[in-house]
Design a protein around this motif. Structure first.
Motif, PDB file in Angstrom:
ATOM      1  N   ASP A   1       0.799  -1.224   0.000  1.00 34.65           N
ATOM      2  CA  ASP A   1       0.000   0.000   0.000  1.00 34.65           C
ATOM      3  C   ASP A   1       0.835   1.280   0.000  1.00 34.65           C
ATOM      4  O   ASP A   1       0.361   2.338   0.373  1.00 34.65           O
ATOM      5  CB  ASP A   1      -0.957   0.015   1.203  1.00 34.65           C
ATOM      6  N   THR A   2       2.111   1.189  -0.419  1.00 39.16           N
ATOM      7  CA  THR A   2       2.921   2.409  -0.468  1.00 39.16           C
ATOM      8  C   THR A   2       3.382   2.738  -1.881  1.00 39.16           C
ATOM      9  O   THR A   2       3.943   3.797  -2.102  1.00 39.16           O
ATOM     10  CB  THR A   2       4.161   2.286   0.431  1.00 39.16           C
ATOM     11  N   THR A   3       3.177   1.844  -2.845  1.00 41.48           N
ATOM     12  CA  THR A   3       3.592   2.101  -4.218  1.00 41.48           C
ATOM     13  C   THR A   3       2.478   1.698  -5.177  1.00 41.48           C
ATOM     14  O   THR A   3       1.641   0.861  -4.856  1.00 41.48           O
ATOM     15  CB  THR A   3       4.864   1.306  -4.573  1.00 41.48           C
ATOM     16  N   PRO A   4       2.444   2.295  -6.373  1.00 48.25           N
ATOM     17  CA  PRO A   4       1.371   1.980  -7.315  1.00 48.25           C
ATOM     18  C   PRO A   4       1.388   0.515  -7.734  1.00 48.25           C
ATOM     19  O   PRO A   4       2.433  -0.110  -7.859  1.00 48.25           O
ATOM     20  CB  PRO A   4       1.682   2.905  -8.510  1.00 48.25           C
ATOM     21  N   TRP A   5       0.201   0.007  -7.953  1.00 50.59           N
ATOM     22  CA  TRP A   5       0.054  -1.384  -8.377  1.00 50.59           C
ATOM     23  C   TRP A   5       0.713  -1.596  -9.743  1.00 50.59           C
ATOM     24  O   TRP A   5       0.585  -0.796 -10.644  1.00 50.59           O
ATOM     25  CB  TRP A   5      -1.434  -1.740  -8.438  1.00 50.59           C
ATOM     26  N   ASP A   6       1.451  -2.700  -9.884  1.00 52.09           N
ATOM     27  CA  ASP A   6       2.027  -3.123 -11.155  1.00 52.09           C
ATOM     28  C   ASP A   6       3.078  -2.144 -11.680  1.00 52.09           C
ATOM     29  O   ASP A   6       3.336  -2.091 -12.872  1.00 52.09           O
ATOM     30  CB  ASP A   6       0.921  -3.319 -12.216  1.00 52.09           C
ATOM     31  N   ARG A   7       3.703  -1.362 -10.778  1.00 53.39           N
ATOM     32  CA  ARG A   7       4.721  -0.414 -11.210  1.00 53.39           C
ATOM     33  C   ARG A   7       6.134  -0.821 -10.785  1.00 53.39           C
ATOM     34  O   ARG A   7       7.100  -0.382 -11.360  1.00 53.39           O
ATOM     35  CB  ARG A   7       4.416   0.972 -10.635  1.00 53.39           C
ATOM     36  N   VAL A   8       6.252  -1.576  -9.695  1.00 52.75           N
ATOM     37  CA  VAL A   8       7.562  -1.941  -9.175  1.00 52.75           C
ATOM     38  C   VAL A   8       7.611  -3.451  -9.002  1.00 52.75           C
ATOM     39  O   VAL A   8       6.581  -4.107  -8.870  1.00 52.75           O
ATOM     40  CB  VAL A   8       7.838  -1.257  -7.826  1.00 52.75           C
ATOM     41  N   PRO A   9       8.807  -4.033  -9.000  1.00 53.77           N
ATOM     42  CA  PRO A   9       8.904  -5.487  -8.828  1.00 53.77           C
ATOM     43  C   PRO A   9       8.501  -5.899  -7.427  1.00 53.77           C
ATOM     44  O   PRO A   9       8.821  -5.223  -6.456  1.00 53.77           O
ATOM     45  CB  PRO A   9      10.388  -5.760  -9.079  1.00 53.77           C
ATOM     46  N   TRP A  10       7.783  -6.991  -7.349  1.00 57.88           N
ATOM     47  CA  TRP A  10       7.382  -7.515  -6.055  1.00 57.88           C
ATOM     48  C   TRP A  10       8.424  -8.529  -5.595  1.00 57.88           C
ATOM     49  O   TRP A  10       8.921  -9.338  -6.350  1.00 57.88           O
ATOM     50  CB  TRP A  10       6.012  -8.203  -6.150  1.00 57.88           C
ATOM     51  N   ASN A  11       8.768  -8.482  -4.335  1.00 61.12           N
ATOM     52  CA  ASN A  11       9.674  -9.456  -3.747  1.00 61.12           C
ATOM     53  C   ASN A  11       9.323  -9.590  -2.292  1.00 61.12           C
ATOM     54  O   ASN A  11       8.855  -8.661  -1.685  1.00 61.12           O
ATOM     55  CB  ASN A  11      11.132  -9.015  -3.912  1.00 61.12           C
ATOM     56  N   GLY A  12       9.591 -10.654  -1.700  1.00 58.11           N
ATOM     57  CA  GLY A  12       9.249 -10.896  -0.325  1.00 58.11           C
ATOM     58  C   GLY A  12       9.164 -12.377  -0.038  1.00 58.11           C
ATOM     59  O   GLY A  12       9.081 -12.783   1.107  1.00 58.11           O
ATOM     60  N   ALA A  13       9.195 -13.202  -1.097  1.00 56.44           N
ATOM     61  CA  ALA A  13       9.200 -14.638  -0.903  1.00 56.44           C
ATOM     62  C   ALA A  13      10.513 -15.042  -0.243  1.00 56.44           C
ATOM     63  O   ALA A  13      11.582 -14.542  -0.577  1.00 56.44           O
ATOM     64  CB  ALA A  13       9.028 -15.352  -2.239  1.00 56.44           C
ATOM     65  N   GLN A  14      10.438 -15.955   0.707  1.00 60.53           N
ATOM     66  CA  GLN A  14      11.619 -16.359   1.453  1.00 60.53           C
ATOM     67  C   GLN A  14      12.514 -17.251   0.609  1.00 60.53           C
ATOM     68  O   GLN A  14      12.056 -18.165  -0.079  1.00 60.53           O
ATOM     69  CB  GLN A  14      11.183 -17.101   2.718  1.00 60.53           C
ATOM     70  N   ILE A  15      13.811 -16.973   0.635  1.00 62.22           N
ATOM     71  CA  ILE A  15      14.792 -17.773  -0.078  1.00 62.22           C
ATOM     72  C   ILE A  15      15.820 -18.292   0.914  1.00 62.22           C
ATOM     73  O   ILE A  15      15.959 -17.755   2.019  1.00 62.22           O
ATOM     74  CB  ILE A  15      15.507 -16.970  -1.182  1.00 62.22           C
ATOM     75  N   ILE A  16      16.534 -19.341   0.519  1.00 68.55           N
ATOM     76  CA  ILE A  16      17.629 -19.875   1.317  1.00 68.55           C
ATOM     77  C   ILE A  16      18.928 -19.465   0.647  1.00 68.55           C
ATOM     78  O   ILE A  16      19.147 -19.741  -0.534  1.00 68.55           O
ATOM     79  CB  ILE A  16      17.554 -21.409   1.435  1.00 68.55           C
ATOM     80  N   GLN A  17      19.785 -18.789   1.369  1.00 73.10           N
ATOM     81  CA  GLN A  17      21.098 -18.394   0.857  1.00 73.10           C
ATOM     82  C   GLN A  17      22.138 -19.166   1.654  1.00 73.10           C
ATOM     83  O   GLN A  17      22.243 -19.017   2.869  1.00 73.10           O
ATOM     84  CB  GLN A  17      21.316 -16.886   1.002  1.00 73.10           C
ATOM     85  N   SER A  18      22.920 -20.001   0.972  1.00 74.01           N
ATOM     86  CA  SER A  18      23.885 -20.877   1.658  1.00 74.01           C
ATOM     87  C   SER A  18      25.104 -21.107   0.777  1.00 74.01           C
ATOM     88  O   SER A  18      25.311 -22.201   0.258  1.00 74.01           O
ATOM     89  CB  SER A  18      23.241 -22.212   2.035  1.00 74.01           C
ATOM     90  N   ASP A  19      25.899 -20.091   0.584  1.00 77.10           N
ATOM     91  CA  ASP A  19      27.088 -20.174  -0.263  1.00 77.10           C
ATOM     92  C   ASP A  19      28.326 -20.423   0.595  1.00 77.10           C
ATOM     93  O   ASP A  19      28.458 -19.878   1.701  1.00 77.10           O
ATOM     94  CB  ASP A  19      27.273 -18.867  -1.046  1.00 77.10           C
ATOM     95  N   TRP A  20      29.254 -21.230   0.050  1.00 76.63           N
ATOM     96  CA  TRP A  20      30.533 -21.425   0.724  1.00 76.63           C
ATOM     97  C   TRP A  20      31.373 -20.162   0.585  1.00 76.63           C
ATOM     98  O   TRP A  20      31.487 -19.590  -0.486  1.00 76.63           O
ATOM     99  CB  TRP A  20      31.289 -22.615   0.130  1.00 76.63           C
ATOM    100  N   GLU A  21      31.964 -19.754   1.696  1.00 83.28           N
ATOM    101  CA  GLU A  21      32.849 -18.592   1.711  1.00 83.28           C
ATOM    102  C   GLU A  21      34.259 -19.065   2.050  1.00 83.28           C
ATOM    103  O   GLU A  21      34.459 -19.872   2.967  1.00 83.28           O
ATOM    104  CB  GLU A  21      32.393 -17.571   2.765  1.00 83.28           C
ATOM    105  N   SER A  22      35.248 -18.568   1.309  1.00 80.51           N
ATOM    106  CA  SER A  22      36.637 -18.963   1.550  1.00 80.51           C
ATOM    107  C   SER A  22      37.187 -18.276   2.794  1.00 80.51           C
ATOM    108  O   SER A  22      37.011 -17.066   2.984  1.00 80.51           O
ATOM    109  CB  SER A  22      37.509 -18.604   0.346  1.00 80.51           C
TER     110      SER A  22
END
Length: 737
Positions: A678-699
């Protein structure tokens, strides 16, 4: 017999460590710290199963700075929040610019477009208003008295048509403050007189707006003594009516008058205002509409230069503050109800006591009306408490507690002096009401705390009767920090001071040396050092935020400038530290957490950025031997596992064998693309918020017996939590002697 070949292949191992849900630990030795604790935990909140990045904050309104007090008024379903800044009280209940909503500009109405001169008697308004006195009307630069029109619903109806030749009609109204506006007059037949009598007493000339017919009279042209308004010169004989609009104290401020400014296009004001509609400007006696100037910060810019013939520019600011002229902004408060009303009661030890009854403010002195406090100078009251249906006040820098009659916010005050009970000296720093659940039920006690940490506990209902009021306990706690050193925590009270954050129930049953009883035991070295370094700074406060399962201790590292908070998870008692919230005061309001500070008011624990800036997080869990305490290990990689709403970058550094060297690298900046509802116009900006798993090996690279990681991030618009961390390492072949 042939020898078996030696297996020289590398023996890589992995081990997964839990997130540091045990929280920050600066007490235990790093070599023996539980694996679920952390050496550094900045801007992470230890949960029950994982460790999420803390939430951010958003600016709440605008136009304020250096807020030192937030006070919440609650009466039934009515809730208001007030901010005290630079000696003034402001209503910050709504998330809008300070003063916005208190003043509404209707129009301007233009001749030929919205009215016809000589015919039009009615103009539409955007809303209803309580009275004609709350509406200021000007035909071009000439004021129209409040007896020349009426408010009918959402219309203003004039007694005579708008005259021919009027180009613009300006209407400015004060709907939120209508109950605080009084129409005095109009006074007729006063030509030649030098004074007129008002119906009541007002705070001063600044509270009055005066017109001779349609010409404005500046506040430097009259004085006020009680109900008598006296002019510096006699009212001209040709004046048929004198109009006086009285605005309740604090709802009006004065800039100027400015002299010698003809030809200029800008003026510098003393503070910022929400909008041009908040100002009433007159060139000498002629009104200037809000469409003839603009405001940017403290700069007022006119669309045309001030005419050469103008002697004075008067500027009245409406809706800017509710109370003004205070000596300082560091107030203590309580809510108090009696049979007649509900009050917000505030004191600071130097100014009159402030009362707010849901509609109007009053400064209470020994002779104020309609409410006064007698028997003692109430300007000396430094803190306030409610006990046994009475208001109690601690007198500044004394051992005296003063109390009022039952159910009263004024009247004759009586004293309870605890000086003879204080063996260590000092003064009365504050008071609290403590409830103890014993075999007789839940009993209330009055606790008076001295500045050096003596607690004197009283029980009873009538302090004037020795057989009905007496001492129940007397014991020591750590010297408290400031005036806002305690908070209700269930039926208990917690105090912040030299011993850390101590529940009163534990302090009663133990000695000060038993630090195990404090809530801050695991971070006691840090808290003790902070109290020693910053204990004299204003801004220490304890506040419970139940909706966020948080108990916060504000630590002012530089007074009115910077601070950080120790934050406890009330479900697990695990601690962390929040940085970036440079707060001077906190308040719990409408189920949310708010703070005031050098940059105004903010709502805390919301969103994923700090007022539009990135959140800088830093974590270093406890060192771990990975089940092989005597074995050296060659650490090669680490894989942290996150749940996040957007990918982000991180800076991962390895620490071995309790090394505390500061990293020289800088974490990269990551910005998410999630869009709040409810803060930006509908269909104007990309939607994101789905949960992802980030698990990369770091040296990583290091050799040692024990190791941990130090991870730093700089994120904006990203929410993530730490779930685990897996180390890849090679242990040595033989035990090192």
């Amino acid at each position: 017999m042939a020898r078996r070949p030696v297996n020289r292949a590398p023996r890589l191992q992995t081990e997964t460590l839990p997130p540091p849900v045990g929280g920050l630990n600066t007490l235990d030795a790093v070599a023996n710290m539980p694996p679920t604790d952390a050496v550094i935990l900045d801007n992470y909140f230890p949960g029950t199963a994982d460790v999420p990045l803390r939430n951010g904050f958003q600016t709440w309104g605008s136009g304020l700075s250096n807020v030192e007090t937030l006070a919440v008024y609650t009466s039934g379903t009515t809730r208001k929040m007030f901010a005290v800044s630079k000696g003034k009280v402001y209503d910050v209940s709504a998330n809008q610019a300070v003063g916005n909503g208190n003043v509404v500009a209707e129009g301007p109405y233009l001749s030929g477009a919205q009215f016809t001169g000589g015919v039009t008697t009615t103009l539409p308004l955007s809303q209803t208003y309580a009275s004609s006195a709350g509406v200021l009307v000007h035909f071009d630069d000439v004021y129209q008295g409040f007896d020349q029109y009426s408010i009918v619903g959402t219309n203003i109806v004039f007694t005579s048509p708008i005259p021919v030749g009027v180009n613009q009609v300006y209407i400015e109204s004060i709907p939120a403050l209508a109950a605080n506006i009084t129409a005095e007059g109009p006074f007729t037949g006063v030509g030649g007189q030098t004074s007129i009598n008002l119906s009541q007493v007002y705070g001063g000339t600044i509270n009055l707006i005066v017109y001779f017919d349609g010409t404005y009279q500046g506040p430097d042209q009259y004085s006020l003594a009680g109900k008598v308004l006296t002019f510096t010169a006699a009212i001209p004989a040709f004046v048929s009516k004198v109009y006086v609009i009285a605005v309740s104290i604090g709802n009006i401020a004065q800039e100027g008058p400015f002299t010698g400014v003809s030809g200029q296009t800008t003026l510098t004001l003393s503070q910022t205002y929400a909008a041009s509609a908040n100002l009433l400007i007159h060139f000498d006696g002629g009104f200037q509409g809000p469409d003839t100037y603009s405001i940017a910060g403290t700069t007022l810019t006119f669309t045309a230069a001030i005419p050469a013939g103008v002697g004075k520019v008067y500027i009245i600011a409406l809706g800017s503050s509710l109370v003004s002229g205070l000596t300082n902004s560091r107030w203590q408060y309580v809510n108090f109800s009696n049979a007649g009303a509900h009050f917000l009661v505030m004191c600071n030890g130097v100014d009159p006591v402030l009362l707010y009854n849901g509609t109007a403010w009053q400064q209470v002195t020994q002779s104020s009306t309609p409410i006064a406090i007698t028997g003692v100078d109430p300007t000396t009251f430094a803190s306030v408490n409610v006990f046994a249906q009475r208001l109690w006040f601690a007198k500044l820098n004394s051992t005296q507690a003063w109390y009022l009659p039952i159910g009263q916010v004024g009247g004759a005050a009586n004293v309870l002096d605890i000086g003879s009970e204080l063996t260590l000296g000092g003064f009365l720093a504050g008071m609290a009401t403590w409830n103890i659940d014993d075999s007789a039920g839940l009993n209330p006690y009055l606790v008076l705390i001295s500045s050096v940490g003596e607690a004197v506990v009283y029980q009873g209902s009538d302090p004037s009767q020795a057989n009905a009021f007496g001492i129940s306990a007397h014991f020591r706690i750590g010297a408290p920090t400031g005036r806002r050193f305690y908070e209700k925590y269930g039926s208990d009270i917690v105090f912040i001071g030299a011993d850390g954050l101590t529940p009163l129930s534990k302090a009663l049953l133990s000695d000060r040396s038993e630090r195990n009883e404090t809530l801050t035991r695991k971070i006691s070295p840090s808290v003790t050092a902070d109290v020693a370094a910053y204990g004299a700074h204003f801004g220490w406060q304890v506040i419970l935020y139940p909706d966020g399962n948080k108990l916060l201790v504000n630590v002012p590292t530089a007074e009115d400038t910077t601070s950080y908070q120790y934050v406890m998870n009330t479900l697990t008692n695990a601690w962390c530290r929040f940085t970036g919230w440079n707060s001077t005061c906190f308040a719990y309001y409408n189920s949310g957490l708010y703070f005031g500070g050098p940059n105004g008011v903010a709502q805390a624990d919301v969103g994923n950025d700090d007022g539009g800036n990135a959140i800088n997080a830093d974590i270093k869990p406890a060192f771990n031997y990975f089940g092989q305490r005597g074995m050296q290990k060659y650490f090669k990689m680490v894989k942290p596992v996150f749940l996040a709403n957007s990918p982000f970058t991180l800076q991962m550094d390895l620490s071995v064998d309790f090394n505390n060297t500061l990293p020289t690298s800088t974490p990269g900046f990551s910005q998410g693309f999630s869009t709040p509802w409810d803060t930006t116009p509908w269909d104007r900006v990309p939607w994101n918020g789905a949960q992802i798993i980030q698990s990369d090996w770091e040296s990583i690279d290091g050799i040692g017996y024990a190791a941990t990681y130090r991870m730093r991030t700089q994120t904006k618009g990203i929410a993530y939590s730490i779930e685990s961390a897996t180390f890849l390492f090679e242990p040595q072949n033989e035990l090192t002697l």
